[in-house]
Write a protein that holds these residues in place. Sequence first.
Motif, short mmCIF file in Angstrom:
data_model
loop_
_atom_site.label_atom_id
_atom_site.label_comp_id
_atom_site.label_asym_id
_atom_site.label_seq_id
_atom_site.Cartn_x
_atom_site.Cartn_y
_atom_site.Cartn_z
N THR A 75 -6.82 -9.49 -2.75
CA THR A 75 -6.69 -7.97 -2.43
C THR A 75 -5.58 -7.68 -1.11
O THR A 75 -4.72 -6.97 -0.57
N TYR A 76 -6.04 -8.82 -0.09
CA TYR A 76 -5.32 -9.26 1.09
C TYR A 76 -3.66 -9.30 0.99
O TYR A 76 -2.78 -8.58 1.43
N SER A 98 -9.02 -2.08 0.09
CA SER A 98 -7.58 -2.27 0.41
C SER A 98 -7.16 -1.43 1.38
O SER A 98 -6.52 -2.04 2.99
N ASP A 99 -7.86 0.06 1.59
CA ASP A 99 -8.01 0.95 2.27
C ASP A 99 -8.51 0.32 3.54
O ASP A 99 -7.85 0.96 4.39
N HIS A 106 -5.19 -11.86 8.31
CA HIS A 106 -5.51 -11.94 7.15
C HIS A 106 -5.15 -12.95 5.98
O HIS A 106 -5.57 -13.55 4.79
N ASN A 157 -10.78 -3.16 -5.41
CA ASN A 157 -9.61 -2.60 -4.89
C ASN A 157 -8.84 -2.26 -4.22
O ASN A 157 -8.44 -2.21 -3.07
N ASP A 158 -9.49 -1.21 -4.25
CA ASP A 158 -8.44 0.64 -3.83
C ASP A 158 -9.11 0.48 -2.53
O ASP A 158 -8.74 1.20 -1.34
N ASN A 197 -2.08 -9.10 -1.61
CA ASN A 197 -1.56 -7.63 -2.59
C ASN A 197 -0.89 -6.29 -1.31
O ASN A 197 -0.67 -5.64 -1.79
N LEU A 198 -1.82 -6.38 -0.58
CA LEU A 198 -1.33 -4.37 0.68
C LEU A 198 -0.34 -4.90 1.02
O LEU A 198 0.10 -3.71 0.81
N ILE A 243 -8.99 -3.05 4.53
CA ILE A 243 -8.53 -3.55 5.48
C ILE A 243 -7.19 -3.03 6.58
O ILE A 243 -6.81 -3.44 7.28
N LEU A 244 -6.35 -2.20 5.31
CA LEU A 244 -5.01 -1.41 6.48
C LEU A 244 -5.60 -0.42 7.27
O LEU A 244 -4.97 -0.34 8.68
N HIS A 270 0.96 -1.06 -0.32
CA HIS A 270 0.14 -0.13 -0.57
C HIS A 270 0.84 1.51 0.45
O HIS A 270 1.60 1.27 0.62
#
Length: 295
Positions: A267-268, A113-114, A185, A109-110, A270-271, A116-117, A2
Amino acid sequence: MHPILNNYNLRNLLTIGSTDSITYSIFKQLIEKRIESLTSLGYIALLNPNFNDILNNHLNTYTQLLNDNLTNTINSFIENHANAVPKLASAVSQTSSDCYPTGKNSFLNDHLSDRILTHLIAQNHLSIKNSGNPLLSKLPTIESIINSSTTFVNSLTEQTYADSINTSLTINESIKSPFIYPPTHLEYILTEILKNAARASLESKSSNPIKILLVRSNENSLTIRITDNANGIPSNILPHIWEYSFSTSLTKGSVAGMGYGLPLARTYANLLGGDIQLHTIQNKGTSVYIHINQL
């Protein structure tokens, strides 16, 4: 990885600890990014009540962050955003593709991803406040995460199919030391991949066990291969497997249905710099390769 993490050492934040000022900065940037992305969808999309609720929840979080203490804001955030993914799925399914400048999949995805973080940073803050220890100060083994995920998936298949799956786990001998990676995750990723493999195996009446191979090629990377001997993925379905909302299940249930499992699992991965790859042969089976990098 990220982009917001470029200015921070996430491993140190999650294993040694984070100051309130650093947590505040990351949390604020993520909420601002989500508000900007949601408002960029335009007036028509935000007429959708689900999108409107999601935006208002982020605006309320941002207002509270500016006017209340960080811990109160994070507790409220976790409570108020708990059902955001089903609400997001409904909003996206109810709006035209024209509302998404970069496409629905890219937007999701975007956004996810935000999300999850943000939750990872929030949970780390609460762990420090409640126990004095950062989130990843104590870690289960990768083997135990695989075993618990398998047990959980079997509990789901028992409900849906009145049957369970057999698995065989092979572990590379070099895997001895802890692997610094968020357990929740990996649990999510494994659960989604195993659910797909279990469903394929049970519906095709395959008696062969699902094979799990765990390999740590070096100290910073790990691959988990999950292989079933079901019927493989048909060629007309294969191009769509990474699309959100795509599902081959006719009903929504505990094993399949919403169409977010596989793309969200990637997505998890890739993060934090990992990936998921899939190889399938019709009438033979499917292998999924989960690549994750240690923080």
